[in-house]
Design a protein around this motif. Structure first.
Motif, PDB file in Angstrom:
ATOM      1  N   LEU A   1      48.458 -44.882 -45.640  1.00 29.32           N
ATOM      2  CA  LEU A   1      48.014 -45.861 -44.652  1.00 29.32           C
ATOM      3  C   LEU A   1      46.873 -45.303 -43.805  1.00 29.32           C
ATOM      4  CD1 LEU A   1      48.678 -48.700 -43.653  1.00 29.32           C
ATOM      5  CD2 LEU A   1      50.263 -47.683 -42.003  1.00 29.32           C
ATOM      6  N   GLY A   2      46.970 -44.016 -43.441  1.00 32.49           N
ATOM      7  CA  GLY A   2      45.905 -43.398 -42.654  1.00 32.49           C
ATOM      8  C   GLY A   2      44.585 -43.348 -43.390  1.00 32.49           C
ATOM      9  N   PHE A   3      44.632 -43.310 -44.718  1.00 32.74           N
ATOM     10  CA  PHE A   3      43.410 -43.341 -45.517  1.00 32.74           C
ATOM     11  C   PHE A   3      42.929 -44.769 -45.750  1.00 32.74           C
ATOM     12  CE2 PHE A   3      41.294 -43.899 -49.590  1.00 32.74           C
ATOM     13  CZ  PHE A   3      40.252 -42.986 -49.491  1.00 32.74           C
ATOM     14  N   THR A   4      43.817 -45.661 -46.102  1.00 27.34           N
ATOM     15  CA  THR A   4      43.432 -46.988 -46.591  1.00 27.34           C
ATOM     16  C   THR A   4      42.750 -47.830 -45.526  1.00 27.34           C
ATOM     17  OG1 THR A   4      45.281 -46.954 -48.161  1.00 27.34           O
ATOM     18  CG2 THR A   4      44.276 -49.088 -47.675  1.00 27.34           C
ATOM     19  N   VAL A   5      43.299 -47.868 -44.317  1.00 28.25           N
ATOM     20  CA  VAL A   5      42.747 -48.758 -43.286  1.00 28.25           C
ATOM     21  C   VAL A   5      41.321 -48.366 -42.893  1.00 28.25           C
ATOM     22  CG1 VAL A   5      43.005 -49.548 -40.906  1.00 28.25           C
ATOM     23  CG2 VAL A   5      44.981 -49.511 -42.432  1.00 28.25           C
ATOM     24  N   PRO A   6      41.060 -47.118 -42.478  1.00 31.66           N
ATOM     25  CA  PRO A   6      39.659 -46.794 -42.114  1.00 31.66           C
ATOM     26  C   PRO A   6      38.712 -46.817 -43.298  1.00 31.66           C
ATOM     27  CG  PRO A   6      41.025 -44.819 -42.049  1.00 31.66           C
ATOM     28  CD  PRO A   6      41.949 -45.977 -42.227  1.00 31.66           C
ATOM     29  N   PHE A   7      39.187 -46.426 -44.487  1.00 30.50           N
ATOM     30  CA  PHE A   7      38.292 -46.433 -45.639  1.00 30.50           C
ATOM     31  C   PHE A   7      37.932 -47.861 -46.036  1.00 30.50           C
ATOM     32  CE2 PHE A   7      36.773 -45.945 -49.948  1.00 30.50           C
ATOM     33  CZ  PHE A   7      36.090 -44.747 -49.901  1.00 30.50           C
ATOM     34  N   THR A   8      38.854 -48.790 -45.898  1.00 27.18           N
ATOM     35  CA  THR A   8      38.552 -50.192 -46.197  1.00 27.18           C
ATOM     36  C   THR A   8      37.481 -50.730 -45.258  1.00 27.18           C
ATOM     37  OG1 THR A   8      40.803 -50.566 -47.033  1.00 27.18           O
ATOM     38  CG2 THR A   8      39.527 -52.499 -46.377  1.00 27.18           C
ATOM     39  N   VAL A   9      37.604 -50.392 -43.966  1.00 26.83           N
ATOM     40  CA  VAL A   9      36.580 -50.805 -42.998  1.00 26.83           C
ATOM     41  C   VAL A   9      35.212 -50.271 -43.428  1.00 26.83           C
ATOM     42  CG1 VAL A   9      35.788 -50.550 -40.619  1.00 26.83           C
ATOM     43  CG2 VAL A   9      38.208 -51.007 -41.088  1.00 26.83           C
ATOM     44  N   ALA A  10      35.163 -48.983 -43.773  1.00 24.04           N
ATOM     45  CA  ALA A  10      33.892 -48.362 -44.169  1.00 24.04           C
ATOM     46  C   ALA A  10      33.357 -48.947 -45.465  1.00 24.04           C
ATOM     47  CB  ALA A  10      34.076 -46.856 -44.296  1.00 24.04           C
ATOM     48  N   ALA A  11      34.247 -49.171 -46.442  1.00 24.38           N
ATOM     49  CA  ALA A  11      33.812 -49.681 -47.744  1.00 24.38           C
ATOM     50  C   ALA A  11      33.228 -51.090 -47.628  1.00 24.38           C
ATOM     51  CB  ALA A  11      34.988 -49.683 -48.716  1.00 24.38           C
ATOM     52  N   ILE A  12      33.812 -51.925 -46.768  1.00 24.66           N
ATOM     53  CA  ILE A  12      33.291 -53.282 -46.570  1.00 24.66           C
ATOM     54  C   ILE A  12      31.908 -53.236 -45.930  1.00 24.66           C
ATOM     55  CG2 ILE A  12      33.632 -55.412 -45.258  1.00 24.66           C
ATOM     56  CD1 ILE A  12      36.653 -55.024 -45.666  1.00 24.66           C
ATOM     57  N   LEU A  13      31.708 -52.304 -45.002  1.00 30.72           N
ATOM     58  CA  LEU A  13      30.452 -52.250 -44.262  1.00 30.72           C
ATOM     59  C   LEU A  13      29.333 -51.539 -45.013  1.00 30.72           C
ATOM     60  CD1 LEU A  13      31.747 -51.465 -40.660  1.00 30.72           C
ATOM     61  CD2 LEU A  13      30.900 -53.649 -41.540  1.00 30.72           C
ATOM     62  N   THR A  14      29.668 -50.753 -46.034  1.00 33.99           N
ATOM     63  CA  THR A  14      28.636 -49.972 -46.719  1.00 33.99           C
ATOM     64  C   THR A  14      27.550 -50.838 -47.351  1.00 33.99           C
ATOM     65  OG1 THR A  14      30.170 -48.146 -47.121  1.00 33.99           O
ATOM     66  CG2 THR A  14      28.236 -48.254 -48.519  1.00 33.99           C
ATOM     67  N   PRO A  15      27.870 -51.854 -48.144  1.00 38.73           N
ATOM     68  CA  PRO A  15      26.784 -52.700 -48.679  1.00 38.73           C
ATOM     69  C   PRO A  15      26.057 -53.481 -47.591  1.00 38.73           C
ATOM     70  CG  PRO A  15      28.937 -53.603 -49.253  1.00 38.73           C
ATOM     71  CD  PRO A  15      29.185 -52.253 -48.684  1.00 38.73           C
ATOM     72  N   VAL A  16      26.776 -53.843 -46.519  1.00 36.80           N
ATOM     73  CA  VAL A  16      26.119 -54.515 -45.398  1.00 36.80           C
ATOM     74  C   VAL A  16      25.055 -53.594 -44.798  1.00 36.80           C
ATOM     75  CG1 VAL A  16      26.466 -55.513 -43.103  1.00 36.80           C
ATOM     76  CG2 VAL A  16      28.167 -55.897 -44.898  1.00 36.80           C
ATOM     77  N   GLN A  17      25.416 -52.325 -44.634  1.00 35.90           N
ATOM     78  CA  GLN A  17      24.474 -51.365 -44.068  1.00 35.90           C
ATOM     79  C   GLN A  17      23.266 -51.157 -44.967  1.00 35.90           C
ATOM     80  OE1 GLN A  17      23.952 -50.382 -41.323  1.00 35.90           O
ATOM     81  NE2 GLN A  17      23.518 -48.221 -41.048  1.00 35.90           N
ATOM     82  N   PHE A  18      23.476 -51.210 -46.258  1.00 35.94           N
ATOM     83  CA  PHE A  18      22.354 -51.055 -47.186  1.00 35.94           C
ATOM     84  C   PHE A  18      21.338 -52.170 -46.984  1.00 35.94           C
ATOM     85  CE2 PHE A  18      20.100 -51.040 -51.228  1.00 35.94           C
ATOM     86  CZ  PHE A  18      19.947 -49.672 -51.468  1.00 35.94           C
ATOM     87  N   VAL A  19      21.814 -53.395 -46.810  1.00 37.99           N
ATOM     88  CA  VAL A  19      20.925 -54.537 -46.564  1.00 37.99           C
ATOM     89  C   VAL A  19      20.217 -54.376 -45.221  1.00 37.99           C
ATOM     90  CG1 VAL A  19      20.834 -57.032 -46.199  1.00 37.99           C
ATOM     91  CG2 VAL A  19      22.294 -56.083 -48.003  1.00 37.99           C
ATOM     92  N   LEU A  20      20.974 -53.951 -44.191  1.00 33.34           N
ATOM     93  CA  LEU A  20      20.377 -53.755 -42.874  1.00 33.34           C
ATOM     94  C   LEU A  20      19.345 -52.628 -42.892  1.00 33.34           C
ATOM     95  CD1 LEU A  20      23.544 -54.102 -40.612  1.00 33.34           C
ATOM     96  CD2 LEU A  20      21.690 -55.754 -40.869  1.00 33.34           C
ATOM     97  N   GLY A  21      19.620 -51.581 -43.668  1.00 35.26           N
ATOM     98  CA  GLY A  21      18.670 -50.490 -43.781  1.00 35.26           C
ATOM     99  C   GLY A  21      17.379 -50.929 -44.439  1.00 35.26           C
ATOM    100  N   ASP A  22      17.491 -51.748 -45.473  1.00 38.98           N
ATOM    101  CA  ASP A  22      16.297 -52.286 -46.126  1.00 38.98           C
ATOM    102  C   ASP A  22      15.507 -53.159 -45.159  1.00 38.98           C
ATOM    103  OD1 ASP A  22      14.753 -53.016 -48.707  1.00 38.98           O
ATOM    104  OD2 ASP A  22      15.348 -54.976 -47.917  1.00 38.98           O
ATOM    105  N   ASN A  23      16.222 -53.929 -44.331  1.00 42.10           N
ATOM    106  CA  ASN A  23      15.556 -54.811 -43.374  1.00 42.10           C
ATOM    107  C   ASN A  23      14.810 -54.021 -42.305  1.00 42.10           C
ATOM    108  OD1 ASN A  23      15.117 -57.427 -41.859  1.00 42.10           O
ATOM    109  ND2 ASN A  23      16.409 -56.358 -40.382  1.00 42.10           N
TER     110      ASN A  23
END
Length: 487
Positions: A226-248
């Motif tokens: 549980l300690g791994f899954t919750v924060p890693f899920t948050v990060a994994a969801i945001l990673t492609p979002v950040q890629f788009v924001l970085g390109d912008n």
């Protein structure tokens, strides 16, 4: 081309130590910012899960993370306060002339800082003393104050990159200040969202990395899962979002700070069909040595067409652009950031594929090895992001309005070097104390989870957060302990 030696020869002696001192304190403080901005949110996500599902393991994790959050905040007080003083002590020329224009951002950050301190105190005090859902809702404003603090800092920094909201009088001093325009500059939106998502993403990977290490060491219990899954899920969801924001944001820099873009991409002459260089070093004559050259790609990335014209460094006077060394530093920082971001997308896709197929974590040890280093890699990208922002703006401290050499303190260089040595010593002690406290908390939690805690006395984060204490109701389901003991 302007060389580093030429730059140093034509600038005040105190400029180099002032820059080094500011760079060191900023680079040190930025390591704490992801946890300061995003750990409250990650903690509240776990807290909500614990209350909604009556999950004592989730509540225990949330309580322990809140303790780490408090320790991190205390250390951030020290590093952030030093950084705030340095703006006035090291760069009085900037603050004296431009403080009335962009100083509101620092005021907003200060108010957010004090409000966050109060809310953290209430949240920590609320464990076992408030009703569960009341306690949770009192913690909800915490991430909002963190976002407000980020708003203030990014407003100030984006103004330095694209200054507006004033006119200059005959003496060159700003008048007719528009606070709204000074806060909401052209780079504010791209910088703010890129920064905020980076903080949440980094905090998720850092926290998950702790439990990934435990997983690799054989701790496969629900606590670590549980300690791994919750924060890693948050990060994994945001990673492609950040890629788009970085390109912008890269595209916004191309339009609004073309010389900085040229430094980041090692573009010397203004032209179309400009190649992309992966790493490599800019030489004094404008050529690029080393690296991987990809024809036309830079023009395509900048404007979606090989016919896109990219402004080169040689389009401005030598004294108005970064040196070859500075451009190379910016370029490497930008490429490292983009490379790590691309690898993190692959890691997030790996995780998402396994979760969608089996509703389970990946089974490969290589996945957890990568996850264990993802936090450190994310911190490195944060450092690279600030290097790109600050070094790429050189030689301007206020873009095209004031040079760094015009803003520096008149204090003797020897005094600044002495101050630099003192600050380094203090920071080593502060960060050493931070790591010592966190490691001691981890050891105490391991003893508590192994059943050895009574011998040490009950700790504030070792018992079940809500409900009767274990000695009062030894058999109550809410008092079950979860094995493990990582953060």
């Amino acid at each position: 081309m302007n060389t580093a030696a030429h730059l140093l020869a034509d600038t005040p002696a105190q400029l180099l130590p002032a820059r080094e001192l500011m760079a060191f304190t900023l680079a040190s403080h930025i390591l704490l910012v992801p946890l300061g901005v995003a750990l409250p949110f990650v903690t509240l996500v776990m807290h909500h899960r614990g209350l909604r599902k009556a999950d004592p393991t989730a509540l225990l994790l949330a309580r322990r993370w809140s303790a780490v959050m408090a320790v991190q905040f205390a250390v951030g007080i020290v590093t952030g306060t030093v950084l705030s003083f340095e703006f006035g002590l090291l760069w009085p020329g900037m603050m004296g002339r431009w403080g009335d224009v962009f100083g509101l951002g620092f005021g907003v950050e200060a108010w957010a800082f004090f409000l966050e301190a109060i809310l953290i105190a209430i949240y920590l005090y609320g464990w076992r003393r408030l009703k569960p859902w009341t306690h949770f809702w009192l913690g909800v404003p915490l991430p909002l104050t963190a976002l407000l603090g980020a708003f203030g800092i990014i407003a100030a920094n984006s103004w330095m990159n694209t200054p507006q909201g004033f006119t200059l009088d005959a003496s060159g001093n700003p008048v007719d200040v528009s606070v709204q325009q000074a806060v909401f500059t052209p780079m504010f939106g791209p910088q703010y969202w890129h920064f905020v998502v980076a903080m949440f993403l980094t905090a998720g990977y850092v926290v998950a990395g702790v439990y990934a290490v435990g997983w690799l060491r054989g701790r496969r219990d629900r606590y670590h899962r549980l300690g791994f899954t919750v924060p890693f899920t948050v990060a994994a969801i945001l990673t492609p979002v950040q890629f788009v924001l970085g390109d912008n944001i890269a595209r916004q820099i191309f339009h609004k700070q073309p010389v900085k873009f040229a430094a980041a991409e090692l573009v010397w002459d203004t032209d179309t069909h400009v190649p992309e260089y992966l790493f490599g070093r800019l030489q004094e004559d404008g050529t690029v040595k080393g690296g991987l050259k990809i024809p036309q790609l830079d023009s395509i990335l900048a404007g979606f067409s090989p016919d896109t014209e990219v402004t080169g460094l040689s389009s401005v006077a030598a004294d108005d652009r970064p040196t070859a060394l500075q451009a190379t530093i910016v370029h490497w920082a930008f490429d490292i950031m983009a490379t790590i971001g691309s690898v993190l997308i692959l890691l997030a896709l790996w995780y998402g594929w396994c979760w969608l197929r089996r509703r389970d974590l990946p089974r490969s040890r290589w996945f957890f090895r990568c996850a264990a280093v993802a936090g450190v890699a994310s911190l490195l990208t944060v450092e690279c992001g600030w290097i790109t922002t600050e070094v790429g703006r050189q030689p301007w401290i206020v873009y095209q309005n004031m040079r760094v050499s015009e803003a520096v303190t008149p204090t003797a260089a020897a005094s600044l070097w002495t101050m630099f040595g003192i600050v380094v010593t203090v920071y080593v002690l502060v960060f050493g104390a931070f790591l010592t406290v966190v490691l001691k908390m981890r050891s105490r939690w391991r003893l508590a989870d192994s059943g050895s805690a009574p011998a040490l006395g009950e700790g504030p984060e070792t018992d079940t957060p809500y409900g009767p204490r274990p000695e009062a109701a030894a058999g109550a389901p809410g008092n079950r302990r979860s094995p493990g003991g990582e953060l």
